[in-house]
Scaffold this active site. Structure first.
Site, PDB file in Angstrom:
ATOM      1  N   CYS A  84       9.512  25.642  36.185  1.00 18.52           N
ATOM      2  CA  CYS A  84      10.491  26.657  35.785  1.00 18.52           C
ATOM      3  C   CYS A  84       9.902  27.853  35.045  1.00 18.52           C
ATOM      4  CB  CYS A  84      11.564  26.023  34.914  1.00 18.52           C
ATOM      5  SG  CYS A  84      12.199  24.483  35.570  1.00 18.52           S
ATOM      6  N   HIS A 101      16.492  29.872  27.816  1.00 14.20           N
ATOM      7  CA  HIS A 101      16.258  29.047  29.000  1.00 14.20           C
ATOM      8  C   HIS A 101      17.549  28.301  29.335  1.00 14.20           C
ATOM      9  CE1 HIS A 101      13.976  27.036  32.042  1.00 14.20           C
ATOM     10  NE2 HIS A 101      14.211  25.842  31.534  1.00 14.20           N
ATOM     11  N   GLU A 154      16.067  23.768  22.352  1.00 16.97           N
ATOM     12  CA  GLU A 154      15.818  25.212  22.352  1.00 16.97           C
ATOM     13  C   GLU A 154      16.516  25.895  21.182  1.00 16.97           C
ATOM     14  OE1 GLU A 154      15.870  29.146  25.260  1.00 16.97           O
ATOM     15  OE2 GLU A 154      16.915  27.322  25.905  1.00 16.97           O
ATOM     16  N   LYS A 170      22.188  31.419  33.264  1.00 10.05           N
ATOM     17  CA  LYS A 170      22.256  30.364  34.277  1.00 10.05           C
ATOM     18  C   LYS A 170      23.684  29.901  34.517  1.00 10.05           C
ATOM     19  CE  LYS A 170      17.613  28.317  33.736  1.00 10.05           C
ATOM     20  NZ  LYS A 170      17.023  29.150  32.688  1.00 10.05           N
ATOM     21  N   HIS A 215      20.102  27.804  38.133  1.00 15.76           N
ATOM     22  CA  HIS A 215      18.689  27.681  37.775  1.00 15.76           C
ATOM     23  C   HIS A 215      17.847  27.890  39.026  1.00 15.76           C
ATOM     24  CE1 HIS A 215      15.062  26.685  35.875  1.00 15.76           C
ATOM     25  NE2 HIS A 215      15.362  25.539  35.305  1.00 15.76           N
ATOM     26  N   PHE A 270       9.361  21.717  33.180  1.00 11.92           N
ATOM     27  CA  PHE A 270       8.831  20.367  33.284  1.00 11.92           C
ATOM     28  C   PHE A 270       7.303  20.445  33.240  1.00 11.92           C
ATOM     29  CE2 PHE A 270      12.461  18.016  35.734  1.00 11.92           C
ATOM     30  CZ  PHE A 270      13.243  18.099  34.609  1.00 11.92           C
TER      31      PHE A 270
END
Length: 413
Positions: free
Chosen positions: A162, A301, A312, A333, A338, A398
Protein backbone atom coordinates in the site's frame (compact mmCIF):
# COMPACT_ATOMS: atom_id res chain seq x y z
CA UNK A 1 25.18 24.62 -3.59
CA UNK A 2 21.50 25.19 -2.68
CA UNK A 3 19.28 22.14 -2.56
CA UNK A 4 17.04 21.76 -5.57
CA UNK A 5 13.37 22.11 -4.69
CA UNK A 6 10.84 19.86 -6.40
CA UNK A 7 7.68 21.22 -8.00
CA UNK A 8 4.54 19.33 -8.99
CA UNK A 9 3.77 20.68 -12.45
CA UNK A 10 1.14 18.25 -13.67
CA UNK A 11 -1.26 15.62 -12.35
CA UNK A 12 -3.56 13.00 -13.83
CA UNK A 13 -6.14 10.74 -12.22
CA UNK A 14 -8.07 7.62 -13.22
CA UNK A 15 -10.29 6.68 -10.28
CA UNK A 16 -13.64 5.29 -9.19
CA UNK A 17 -14.85 8.86 -8.55
CA UNK A 18 -13.45 10.67 -11.56
CA UNK A 19 -11.12 10.22 -14.49
CA UNK A 20 -9.43 13.62 -14.34
CA UNK A 21 -7.91 15.55 -11.44
CA UNK A 22 -10.71 18.11 -11.70
CA UNK A 23 -13.48 15.48 -11.60
CA UNK A 24 -11.73 13.65 -8.76
CA UNK A 25 -11.49 16.84 -6.70
CA UNK A 26 -15.11 17.72 -7.49
CA UNK A 27 -16.27 14.31 -6.27
CA UNK A 28 -14.32 14.73 -3.04
CA UNK A 29 -15.90 18.15 -2.48
CA UNK A 30 -19.36 16.69 -3.13
CA UNK A 31 -18.67 13.51 -1.11
CA UNK A 32 -19.72 11.51 -4.17
CA UNK A 33 -18.97 7.81 -3.54
CA UNK A 34 -17.46 5.32 -5.94
CA UNK A 35 -18.08 2.20 -3.85
CA UNK A 36 -20.74 -0.14 -5.24
CA UNK A 37 -21.87 -3.74 -5.10
CA UNK A 38 -19.53 -5.70 -7.34
CA UNK A 39 -20.92 -7.31 -10.50
CA UNK A 40 -21.39 -11.05 -10.12
CA UNK A 41 -18.83 -11.79 -12.84
CA UNK A 42 -16.19 -9.98 -10.75
CA UNK A 43 -17.15 -11.21 -7.27
CA UNK A 44 -18.05 -14.75 -8.36
CA UNK A 45 -17.59 -17.09 -5.38
CA UNK A 46 -15.16 -14.89 -3.45
CA UNK A 47 -17.73 -13.72 -0.91
CA UNK A 48 -16.66 -10.09 -1.46
CA UNK A 49 -19.69 -7.88 -1.85
CA UNK A 50 -18.45 -4.37 -2.58
CA UNK A 51 -15.63 -2.60 -4.38
CA UNK A 52 -14.83 0.58 -6.28
CA UNK A 53 -14.43 0.10 -10.02
CA UNK A 54 -13.32 2.63 -12.63
CA UNK A 55 -15.70 3.54 -15.43
CA UNK A 56 -13.08 2.95 -18.09
CA UNK A 57 -13.00 3.03 -21.87
CA UNK A 58 -9.39 2.37 -22.92
CA UNK A 59 -10.04 3.65 -26.43
CA UNK A 60 -10.16 7.19 -25.03
CA UNK A 61 -6.34 7.06 -24.83
CA UNK A 62 -5.37 3.91 -26.73
CA UNK A 63 -6.05 2.19 -30.01
CA UNK A 64 -8.02 -1.04 -29.68
CA UNK A 65 -5.02 -3.04 -30.86
CA UNK A 66 -2.81 -1.38 -28.23
CA UNK A 67 -5.29 -1.88 -25.39
CA UNK A 68 -5.62 -5.57 -26.22
CA UNK A 69 -1.94 -6.09 -25.38
CA UNK A 70 -1.90 -4.10 -22.14
CA UNK A 71 -3.12 -5.11 -18.70
CA UNK A 72 -5.83 -2.95 -17.17
CA UNK A 73 -3.34 -1.52 -14.65
CA UNK A 74 -1.07 -0.40 -17.48
CA UNK A 75 -4.00 1.15 -19.34
CA UNK A 76 -4.83 3.18 -16.23
CA UNK A 77 -1.20 4.28 -15.95
CA UNK A 78 -1.04 5.50 -19.53
CA UNK A 79 -4.31 7.39 -19.12
CA UNK A 80 -3.17 9.19 -15.96
CA UNK A 81 0.30 9.98 -17.33
CA UNK A 82 -1.11 11.47 -20.54
CA UNK A 83 -3.13 13.88 -18.41
CA UNK A 84 -0.18 14.79 -16.19
CA UNK A 85 2.19 15.47 -19.07
CA UNK A 86 -0.45 17.45 -20.92
CA UNK A 87 -1.18 19.60 -17.87
CA UNK A 88 2.50 20.26 -17.18
CA UNK A 89 3.40 21.26 -20.71
CA UNK A 90 6.61 19.27 -20.36
CA UNK A 91 8.14 18.32 -23.70
CA UNK A 92 10.07 15.06 -23.16
CA UNK A 93 11.76 15.10 -26.56
CA UNK A 94 13.87 18.12 -25.60
CA UNK A 95 15.99 16.18 -23.06
CA UNK A 96 14.68 12.60 -22.71
CA UNK A 97 17.79 11.38 -20.85
CA UNK A 98 17.02 13.85 -18.04
CA UNK A 99 13.40 12.74 -17.55
CA UNK A 100 12.66 9.50 -15.70
CA UNK A 101 9.80 7.27 -14.60
CA UNK A 102 9.26 6.11 -11.00
CA UNK A 103 6.17 3.94 -10.61
CA UNK A 104 4.41 1.96 -7.90
CA UNK A 105 2.07 -1.03 -7.98
CA UNK A 106 1.09 -3.80 -5.61
CA UNK A 107 0.35 -6.75 -7.87
CA UNK A 108 1.16 -5.49 -11.37
CA UNK A 109 -0.81 -7.25 -14.10
CA UNK A 110 -3.30 -9.12 -11.92
CA UNK A 111 -5.93 -9.39 -14.65
CA UNK A 112 -3.41 -10.86 -17.09
CA UNK A 113 -2.23 -13.44 -14.57
CA UNK A 114 -5.75 -14.48 -13.64
CA UNK A 115 -6.67 -14.93 -17.29
CA UNK A 116 -3.60 -17.13 -17.82
CA UNK A 117 -4.32 -19.26 -14.76
CA UNK A 118 -7.96 -19.74 -15.75
CA UNK A 119 -6.87 -20.90 -19.17
CA UNK A 120 -4.25 -23.31 -17.87
CA UNK A 121 -5.81 -24.67 -14.67
CA UNK A 122 -9.47 -23.98 -15.36
CA UNK A 123 -9.80 -24.90 -19.01
CA UNK A 124 -6.84 -27.30 -19.03
CA UNK A 125 -5.30 -25.55 -22.03
CA UNK A 126 -1.54 -25.55 -21.54
CA UNK A 127 -0.83 -22.50 -23.59
CA UNK A 128 -1.02 -18.79 -22.88
CA UNK A 129 -0.72 -15.58 -24.83
CA UNK A 130 2.84 -14.90 -26.02
CA UNK A 131 2.78 -11.49 -24.29
CA UNK A 132 1.63 -12.81 -20.90
CA UNK A 133 4.97 -12.19 -19.17
CA UNK A 134 5.46 -8.62 -20.37
CA UNK A 135 1.80 -7.76 -19.69
CA UNK A 136 1.83 -9.19 -16.17
CA UNK A 137 5.26 -8.20 -14.85
CA UNK A 138 5.31 -5.71 -12.01
CA UNK A 139 7.20 -3.06 -13.98
CA UNK A 140 4.96 -3.28 -17.06
CA UNK A 141 3.03 -0.08 -16.33
CA UNK A 142 6.10 2.07 -15.68
CA UNK A 143 7.98 0.57 -18.62
CA UNK A 144 5.09 1.26 -20.99
CA UNK A 145 4.96 4.86 -19.77
CA UNK A 146 8.66 5.25 -20.56
CA UNK A 147 8.34 3.65 -24.00
CA UNK A 148 5.25 5.60 -25.01
CA UNK A 149 6.77 8.97 -24.12
CA UNK A 150 10.43 8.25 -24.83
CA UNK A 151 11.56 8.89 -21.24
CA UNK A 152 15.14 7.67 -21.03
CA UNK A 153 16.22 8.96 -17.62
CA UNK A 154 16.30 7.09 -14.28
CA UNK A 155 13.72 4.31 -13.95
CA UNK A 156 12.45 2.56 -10.83
CA UNK A 157 9.50 0.35 -9.97
CA UNK A 158 8.29 -0.02 -6.38
CA UNK A 159 6.15 -2.87 -5.06
CA UNK A 160 5.76 -2.30 -1.32
CA UNK A 161 2.04 -3.03 -1.08
CA UNK A 162 0.00 0.00 0.00
CA UNK A 163 2.97 2.39 0.13
CA UNK A 164 4.26 1.63 -3.38
CA UNK A 165 3.23 4.76 -5.25
CA UNK A 166 3.91 7.10 -2.33
CA UNK A 167 7.42 5.67 -2.24
CA UNK A 168 7.73 6.27 -5.98
CA UNK A 169 6.92 9.95 -5.41
CA UNK A 170 9.30 10.30 -2.49
CA UNK A 171 12.21 8.58 -4.20
CA UNK A 172 11.59 10.62 -7.35
CA UNK A 173 11.82 13.77 -5.24
CA UNK A 174 15.17 12.63 -3.83
CA UNK A 175 16.50 11.80 -7.29
CA UNK A 176 15.67 15.26 -8.61
CA UNK A 177 17.13 16.89 -5.50
CA UNK A 178 20.37 14.96 -6.07
CA UNK A 179 20.60 16.29 -9.61
CA UNK A 180 20.27 12.88 -11.28
CA UNK A 181 17.19 14.00 -13.21
CA UNK A 182 15.49 17.28 -14.11
CA UNK A 183 11.99 15.79 -14.10
CA UNK A 184 10.35 12.46 -13.27
CA UNK A 185 6.91 11.11 -14.08
CA UNK A 186 5.89 9.43 -10.83
CA UNK A 187 2.79 7.70 -9.55
CA UNK A 188 1.12 4.33 -9.41
CA UNK A 189 -1.60 2.12 -10.79
CA UNK A 190 -3.54 -0.92 -9.64
CA UNK A 191 -6.24 -3.14 -11.14
CA UNK A 192 -6.72 -6.23 -9.00
CA UNK A 193 -10.49 -6.61 -8.77
CA UNK A 194 -10.39 -10.19 -10.01
CA UNK A 195 -12.21 -13.16 -8.43
CA UNK A 196 -9.08 -14.93 -7.16
CA UNK A 197 -7.49 -11.76 -5.78
CA UNK A 198 -10.73 -10.88 -4.02
CA UNK A 199 -10.87 -14.40 -2.58
CA UNK A 200 -7.33 -14.04 -1.21
CA UNK A 201 -8.22 -10.75 0.47
CA UNK A 202 -11.43 -12.20 1.85
CA UNK A 203 -9.40 -14.96 3.49
CA UNK A 204 -7.52 -12.29 5.49
CA UNK A 205 -10.84 -11.22 7.05
CA UNK A 206 -10.02 -7.54 6.64
CA UNK A 207 -12.68 -6.62 4.05
CA UNK A 208 -15.92 -4.83 4.88
CA UNK A 209 -19.28 -6.37 4.14
CA UNK A 210 -21.80 -4.29 2.25
CA UNK A 211 -23.58 -1.75 4.42
CA UNK A 212 -27.14 -3.12 4.71
CA UNK A 213 -28.71 0.27 4.08
CA UNK A 214 -26.36 1.69 1.46
CA UNK A 215 -23.55 -0.21 -0.27
CA UNK A 216 -21.78 3.09 -0.99
CA UNK A 217 -21.37 3.59 2.78
CA UNK A 218 -19.50 0.32 3.36
CA UNK A 219 -16.12 1.92 4.15
CA UNK A 220 -16.25 3.94 7.39
CA UNK A 221 -12.77 4.99 8.55
CA UNK A 222 -12.52 6.13 12.19
CA UNK A 223 -16.18 5.28 12.82
CA UNK A 224 -17.26 3.00 15.67
CA UNK A 225 -19.23 0.94 13.14
CA UNK A 226 -16.32 0.31 10.74
CA UNK A 227 -15.99 -3.24 9.51
CA UNK A 228 -12.89 -3.25 7.32
CA UNK A 229 -11.49 -1.94 4.09
CA UNK A 230 -12.98 -1.91 0.59
CA UNK A 231 -10.79 -2.59 -2.46
CA UNK A 232 -10.65 -0.26 -5.45
CA UNK A 233 -8.68 0.32 -8.64
CA UNK A 234 -7.21 3.21 -10.60
CA UNK A 235 -4.11 5.33 -11.08
CA UNK A 236 -2.61 8.72 -10.36
CA UNK A 237 0.42 10.32 -12.00
CA UNK A 238 2.44 13.47 -11.41
CA UNK A 239 5.14 15.38 -13.21
CA UNK A 240 7.78 16.25 -10.63
CA UNK A 241 10.32 18.80 -11.77
CA UNK A 242 13.22 20.87 -10.54
CA UNK A 243 11.49 24.07 -9.40
CA UNK A 244 13.90 26.48 -11.06
CA UNK A 245 13.58 24.65 -14.36
CA UNK A 246 9.79 24.64 -14.08
CA UNK A 247 9.66 28.35 -13.37
CA UNK A 248 12.04 29.17 -16.20
CA UNK A 249 9.68 27.58 -18.71
CA UNK A 250 6.58 29.10 -17.13
CA UNK A 251 5.12 25.77 -16.05
CA UNK A 252 2.07 25.65 -13.77
CA UNK A 253 3.15 24.76 -10.23
CA UNK A 254 0.44 22.93 -8.31
CA UNK A 255 2.53 22.48 -5.17
CA UNK A 256 6.04 21.79 -3.93
CA UNK A 257 6.93 18.29 -2.70
CA UNK A 258 9.21 19.07 0.21
CA UNK A 259 9.13 16.14 2.64
CA UNK A 260 9.45 12.37 2.46
CA UNK A 261 9.56 9.97 5.39
CA UNK A 262 10.27 6.26 4.97
CA UNK A 263 10.45 3.71 7.78
CA UNK A 264 9.90 0.02 8.43
CA UNK A 265 8.07 -1.34 11.47
CA UNK A 266 10.05 -4.61 11.45
CA UNK A 267 7.41 -5.97 13.82
CA UNK A 268 4.70 -7.91 11.94
CA UNK A 269 3.64 -8.62 8.37
CA UNK A 270 0.12 -7.24 8.70
CA UNK A 271 -0.29 -5.61 12.15
CA UNK A 272 0.67 -1.90 12.03
CA UNK A 273 3.07 -0.35 14.53
CA UNK A 274 2.57 3.23 15.70
CA UNK A 275 6.25 3.84 16.34
CA UNK A 276 7.16 3.14 12.72
CA UNK A 277 4.38 5.40 11.48
CA UNK A 278 5.45 8.19 13.83
CA UNK A 279 9.07 7.95 12.69
CA UNK A 280 8.02 8.37 9.06
CA UNK A 281 5.89 11.41 9.90
CA UNK A 282 8.71 13.01 11.89
CA UNK A 283 11.19 12.39 9.09
CA UNK A 284 8.89 14.02 6.52
CA UNK A 285 8.40 17.06 8.78
CA UNK A 286 12.13 17.37 9.43
CA UNK A 287 13.00 17.21 5.74
CA UNK A 288 10.42 19.93 5.04
CA UNK A 289 11.79 22.07 7.88
CA UNK A 290 8.25 22.33 9.18
CA UNK A 291 6.72 22.08 12.66
CA UNK A 292 3.55 20.05 13.28
CA UNK A 293 1.58 23.27 13.56
CA UNK A 294 2.51 24.17 9.96
CA UNK A 295 0.48 21.25 8.59
CA UNK A 296 -3.03 22.33 7.64
CA UNK A 297 -4.41 18.92 6.62
CA UNK A 298 -3.53 15.23 6.92
CA UNK A 299 -4.81 12.70 4.42
CA UNK A 300 -4.75 9.66 6.70
CA UNK A 301 -4.09 6.12 5.56
CA UNK A 302 -7.37 5.32 7.36
CA UNK A 303 -8.37 1.93 5.96
CA UNK A 304 -11.36 1.40 8.30
CA UNK A 305 -9.87 -1.65 10.01
CA UNK A 306 -10.48 -2.04 13.73
CA UNK A 307 -6.80 -1.93 14.70
CA UNK A 308 -5.29 0.18 11.93
CA UNK A 309 -7.35 3.32 12.47
CA UNK A 310 -6.58 3.40 16.19
CA UNK A 311 -2.85 2.87 15.66
CA UNK A 312 -2.67 5.67 13.10
CA UNK A 313 -4.67 8.06 15.29
CA UNK A 314 -2.31 7.39 18.20
CA UNK A 315 0.73 7.91 15.95
CA UNK A 316 -0.64 11.27 14.76
CA UNK A 317 -1.24 12.29 18.38
CA UNK A 318 2.30 11.28 19.31
CA UNK A 319 3.86 13.34 16.51
CA UNK A 320 1.58 16.38 16.57
CA UNK A 321 1.10 16.68 20.32
CA UNK A 322 -1.18 19.61 21.18
CA UNK A 323 -1.52 20.46 17.48
CA UNK A 324 -3.33 17.14 16.91
CA UNK A 325 -6.49 18.72 18.30
CA UNK A 326 -6.46 21.33 15.53
CA UNK A 327 -5.02 19.76 12.38
CA UNK A 328 -7.85 18.51 10.11
CA UNK A 329 -7.68 14.80 9.26
CA UNK A 330 -9.69 12.69 6.84
CA UNK A 331 -9.55 9.39 5.00
CA UNK A 332 -10.84 9.71 1.46
CA UNK A 333 -10.88 5.90 1.15
CA UNK A 334 -14.45 6.25 2.39
CA UNK A 335 -15.27 7.45 -1.14
CA UNK A 336 -12.76 5.87 -3.56
CA UNK A 337 -11.83 2.78 -1.51
CA UNK A 338 -8.31 1.37 -1.11
CA UNK A 339 -6.26 1.30 -4.31
CA UNK A 340 -3.42 -0.61 -2.62
CA UNK A 341 -0.30 0.07 -4.71
CA UNK A 342 -1.90 3.16 -6.27
CA UNK A 343 -3.34 4.44 -3.00
CA UNK A 344 -0.44 6.69 -2.05
CA UNK A 345 -0.47 8.52 -5.38
CA UNK A 346 -4.25 8.94 -5.52
CA UNK A 347 -4.36 10.17 -1.94
CA UNK A 348 -1.51 12.59 -2.62
CA UNK A 349 -3.81 14.01 -5.31
CA UNK A 350 -6.52 14.27 -2.66
CA UNK A 351 -4.12 16.04 -0.29
CA UNK A 352 -3.46 18.68 -2.96
CA UNK A 353 -7.13 19.72 -2.88
CA UNK A 354 -6.73 22.13 0.10
CA UNK A 355 -3.56 23.65 -1.41
CA UNK A 356 -5.00 24.09 -4.88
CA UNK A 357 -8.65 24.89 -4.22
CA UNK A 358 -9.11 25.60 -0.51
CA UNK A 359 -11.31 22.60 0.31
CA UNK A 360 -10.69 19.88 2.90
CA UNK A 361 -11.91 16.50 1.60
CA UNK A 362 -14.10 14.59 4.05
CA UNK A 363 -14.25 11.21 5.66
CA UNK A 364 -17.67 10.33 4.32
CA UNK A 365 -20.09 8.34 6.51
CA UNK A 366 -18.20 9.23 9.70
CA UNK A 367 -21.35 9.59 11.78
CA UNK A 368 -20.14 7.96 15.01
CA UNK A 369 -16.46 8.81 15.60
CA UNK A 370 -14.57 6.17 17.56
CA UNK A 371 -13.43 7.74 20.86
CA UNK A 372 -10.18 5.78 20.49
CA UNK A 373 -9.45 7.82 17.33
CA UNK A 374 -9.26 11.27 18.91
CA UNK A 375 -8.54 13.51 15.95
CA UNK A 376 -9.91 16.70 14.43
CA UNK A 377 -11.98 14.85 11.82
CA UNK A 378 -13.32 16.37 8.61
CA UNK A 379 -16.64 14.57 8.87
CA UNK A 380 -19.29 13.81 6.26
CA UNK A 381 -18.76 16.80 3.96
CA UNK A 382 -15.94 18.95 2.65
CA UNK A 383 -14.95 22.11 4.51
CA UNK A 384 -13.97 25.43 2.94
CA UNK A 385 -10.65 26.81 4.21
CA UNK A 386 -7.95 29.29 3.37
CA UNK A 387 -5.32 27.24 1.52
CA UNK A 388 -2.89 26.03 4.19
CA UNK A 389 0.87 26.32 4.09
CA UNK A 390 1.39 22.56 3.93
CA UNK A 391 -0.35 19.18 3.88
CA UNK A 392 0.65 15.63 4.77
CA UNK A 393 -0.29 12.29 3.18
CA UNK A 394 0.19 8.97 5.02
CA UNK A 395 0.62 5.57 3.37
CA UNK A 396 1.18 2.52 5.57
CA UNK A 397 1.55 -0.98 4.15
CA UNK A 398 1.58 -4.67 4.93
CA UNK A 399 5.14 -5.70 5.61
CA UNK A 400 5.56 -2.67 7.86
CA UNK A 401 6.41 -0.15 5.13
CA UNK A 402 5.55 3.43 6.13
CA UNK A 403 5.75 6.38 3.73
CA UNK A 404 4.73 9.96 4.47
CA UNK A 405 4.76 12.86 2.00
CA UNK A 406 4.58 16.58 2.75
CA UNK A 407 3.60 19.14 0.12
CA UNK A 408 3.63 22.91 0.42
CA UNK A 409 1.76 25.69 -1.30
CA UNK A 410 3.83 27.19 -4.09
CA UNK A 411 4.59 30.89 -4.24
CA UNK A 412 3.03 32.62 -7.28
CA UNK A 413 5.15 32.92 -10.42
Amino acid sequence: MAERRVAVTGAGVISPIGNTLEDFHRSLCDARPGIRRLPSEIAQGSGVQVGAMVDWQPTTVLKETEAANLDRATQFALGAVAQALGASGLEPRASPERIGVYWGTGLGGANTLETAYKQVYGAGEWRTRPLTVVMAMSNAAGANVAVRHGLRGPFANFATACSSSAMALGEAMRTIQAGRADAIVAGGSEALLTPATLLAWQALRTLAAADPGDAAASCKPFDKRRGGLVLGEGAAAFVLEDESRARSRGAPILALLTGYGNSCDAVHMSRPDGDGQARAMREALAESHLAPGDIGYINAHGTATAVGDVVEAEAIQAVFGDAAADVPVSSTKSLHAHLLGAAGALEFAAALLPLMRGWLPPTAYLEQPDPQCRLRHVRLRAERVTPPRAVMSNSFAFGGSNVVLVAERAAPL
